[in-house]
Scaffold this active site. Structure first.
Site, PDB file in Angstrom:
ATOM      1  CG  ASP A 194       6.553  -0.382 -25.408  1.00 24.01           C
ATOM      2  OD1 ASP A 194       5.387  -0.427 -25.822  1.00 24.01           O
ATOM      3  OD2 ASP A 194       7.467   0.252 -25.995  1.00 24.01           O
TER       4      ASP A 194
ATOM      5  CD  GLU B  64       3.129  -3.342 -27.562  1.00 19.30           C
ATOM      6  OE1 GLU B  64       2.442  -2.722 -28.394  1.00 19.30           O
ATOM      7  OE2 GLU B  64       4.246  -2.947 -27.179  1.00 19.30           O
TER       8      GLU B  64
END
Length: 653
Positions: free
Chosen positions: A352, A381
């Protein structure tokens, strides 16, 4: 002089060879064409290495035809990974001109500038770098666990928490709620999906053609989205337990499916073992005591109430990833978070907000993963072109050989949506795709997570159906939007073409749960509705199964050469090819040629006569219309493409 009297095209081998990203120590030959009747004083290749090393290379005249002169120069990639940036300086009759990248910075054909221009990019990666071959062959499926499936037939909610709100039925519309005390938006809303539900739906995913499941966070956390981690070593009790996760991985592996976890390591939750702001956990957290073992993980400006947090959200305190005790806990210890879950069966991690993690932290994660399992996959990400991503003033080294195997390919999603919505024509679409192809190392280009939807963007069907723009509506209005049957028909036709593109393009296609069933919704929370079991759009679901099965059946659609050959108006076409029994990674594969065509126009038929003779002559089978074949023995493919139509031809079915 003509505006194109200086010319260079980085996409053509004559002007730059080899194409695209290169390994360390590789030599690159570049050429520049100059057409003028005036005397040329000098042609210089201006090279910039790693942002601080300038080199000017005199280019030599190698050919002259009339007023046209061809100059050539050579540069060598350094011993260490990084970037080369180049442009040209041309002095004619005492006046200096610059030739560099185009205004859009997409590579390919550049332009003349009267000042220092934007440079062309060359990505230089560590020699011998590779990404796992099995992953290039995969089809992914992303699951937001609470919204996918409740494994208990009676709809039982596992371990309901006191602060949680539960929807009255599975088909309810997700909505924001507010904390009654603070008034802040919170995500304590639950439907009851769990890991048992994922396990029970493995046969469905197998039938769909899935080989990788990416799970949004599953660790203990107070919210439904779980990005506010409370305990990195424990499955949230509302989802199940660690043993169930082990069983899920084992059962999935037996069916040829790998599990990838979501790692949220830039911040924790404030309501966690580590911070413990709410006092729910027995041991002292950083909020409670400076003597807490977790105190060094956080950055307090005024302990305990003022601290650094993610995007100013006080329930998400940022961590200091360079703190040795944090690195030991997440990465280095024998029972670190990374190793613990991989030993339970995880095949990799999606990081993330990877742009908020220090390079060294990401490199250490990769090293620990690869030591445990060389075929494990690390995905980041990233919302932009990851080859030149700048984060906090620094170029990120995502693709140079020591960090990521893959990134979430949001540019791919945006390019295709724009094409089918008429916001880019075929030529603009081609240049945008070529920019990625040129900037990414080949092994990364074929490992990109090619997504159409995710938990952070509006559902593709909503966008493709031309629903009212999201920013013109309140959340309440968005939830009440009703699309006409014509809008739905339009969106469905476009999505089917987009999926055909996704499944025939280099990279790893990723399906956001429910997109294949026809789910709609604007961004969070409406893009996180529940999977409509028993109410799927069967036409769309059948289409997904058909094109996924074609991708899984033919090696050429996964690791064959990608050759774009047609880009005019609203029509785009490319060829996938394996020849000589080897794919682009020199793996032994069956020879095949595939031709893929799209007409994004909603009204006009496209009548095409395409010369594909240099790639194929013979008979092609139409894989989307059983029994249909087309003769291209002359090398000419003549075809009419109706509005919103796509074709997939193969030299054998």
């Amino acid at each position: 002089m003509d505006k194109d009297w200086i010319f260079h095209d980085s996409h053509i081998a004559f002007f730059r060879s080899p194409f695209g990203a290169i390994p360390c120590q590789e030599k690159i030959t570049v050429a520049l064409e100059v057409t003028t009747t005036e005397p040329i004083d000098a042609v210089i290749l201006r090279l910039w290495k790693y942002g601080n090393q300038e080199e000017k290379i005199n280019m030599h005249l190698i050919n002259r035809i009339g007023d046209k002169r061809i100059f050539q120069g050579q540069m060598a990639a350094p011993d260490t990974p990084g970037w080369l940036w180049y442009y040209f300086i041309v002095t004619v009759a005492g006046r200096t001109y610059y030739y560099g990248n185009n205004h859009a910075n997409l590579g390919g054909i550049g332009q003349i500038w009267d000042h220092e221009p934007p440079s062309y990019q060359v990505t230089v990666y560590r020699k011998g770098t590779a990404t796992p071959n099995w992953f290039k062959d995969a089809v992914m499926y992303q699951i937001f666990v609470d919204r996918f499936c409740n494994g208990h037939d009676e709809g039982k909610i596992l371990s309901p928490k006191q602060h949680c709100i539960f929807y009255p039925h599975w088909e309810a519309t997700p909505a924001y709620s507010r904390d009654p005390v603070t008034g802040k938006t919170v995500c304590y809303d639950f439907f009851g999906g769990n890991l048992l539900g994922v396990l029970k739906k493995l046969p469905y995913l197998k039938e769909l053609g899935i080989s990788v499941i990416y799970l949004n966070p599953i660790f203990e956390a107070p919210s439904s989205h779980k990005y506010d981690t409370a305990d990195y070593k424990k499955v949230d009790t509302m989802f199940g337990d660690n043993e169930l996760f082990r069983e899920l991985c084992q059962r999935a592996r037996e069916m040829g499916i790998s599990i990838i976890l979501d790692g949220v390591f830039s911040h924790t939750g404030s309501d966690s073992i580590y911070f413990n702001k709410e006092g729910r956990y027995p041991g002292p957290g950083a909020y409670q005591s400076k003597d807490s073992p977790y105190f060094p993980w956080y950055r307090f400006t005024k302990w305990p109430e003022e601290y650094d947090c993610w995007w100013g959200v006080d329930t998400l305190p940022n961590v200091n990833e360079l703190e040795p005790s944090y690195q030991r806990f997440i990465i280095e210890d024998d029972d670190s978070v990374i190793k613990y879950w991989m030993r339970l069966g995880a095949k990799g991690w999606r990081l993330d907000v990877v742009d908020e993690l220090p390079d060294i932290f990401v490199k250490k994660i990769r090293r620990a993963m690869k030591e445990l399992d060389p075929d494990a996959v690390l995905i980041g990400e990233v919302w932009e072109d990851a080859s030149n991503k700048i984060s906090y003033g620094q170029m990120r080294e995502y693709l140079l050989g020591d960090e990521l195997d893959s990134v979430m390919n949001y540019p791919f999603r945006n390019i295709l949506l724009d094409f089918f919505l008429g916001q880019r024509d075929a030529r603009q679409t081609h240049l945008a795709l070529m920019s990625l192809y040129e900037n990414y190392p080949l092994h990364h280009f074929y490992s990109l997570m090619n997504l159409i939807g995710s938990h952070d963007v509006a559902r593709a069907l909503t966008i493709l159906s031309e629903a009212p723009p999201e920013d013109t509506l309140t959340k309440e209005q968005q939830a009440r939007v009703k699309l006409s049957e014509e809008q739905k028909k339009l969106g469905l036709a476009r999505l089917k073409l987009l999926v055909l593109w996704q499944m025939t393009f280099p990279g790893v296609p990723c399906i956001y749960y429910g997109d294949e069933a026809g789910m709609y919704g604007y961004r969070d929370p409406l893009n996180r509705g529940t999977y409509p079991w028993g109410k799927e759009n069967q036409e769309l679901l059948s289409w997904y199964k058909q094109v996924i099965s074609l991708r899984n059946r033919y090696d050429v659609l996964r690791t064959g050469q990608w050759i774009p050959f047609y880009a005019r108006s609203r029509v785009y076409g490319y060829i996938r090819k394996i020849s000589g029994g080897r794919d682009v990674f020199n793996q032994a594969k069956k020879d095949n040629v595939a031709v893929v065509l799209f007409n994004a126009d909603t009204r006009e038929e496209a009548r095409l006569s395409l010369d594909i003779g240099q790639w194929f002559k013979g008979t092609l089978a139409d894989l989307l219309q059983e029994g249909q074949r087309i003769d291209v023995s002359s090398g000419q493919l003549r075809i009419s493409l109706p509005p919103l139509a796509g074709k997939l031809f193969m030299d054998e079915a």
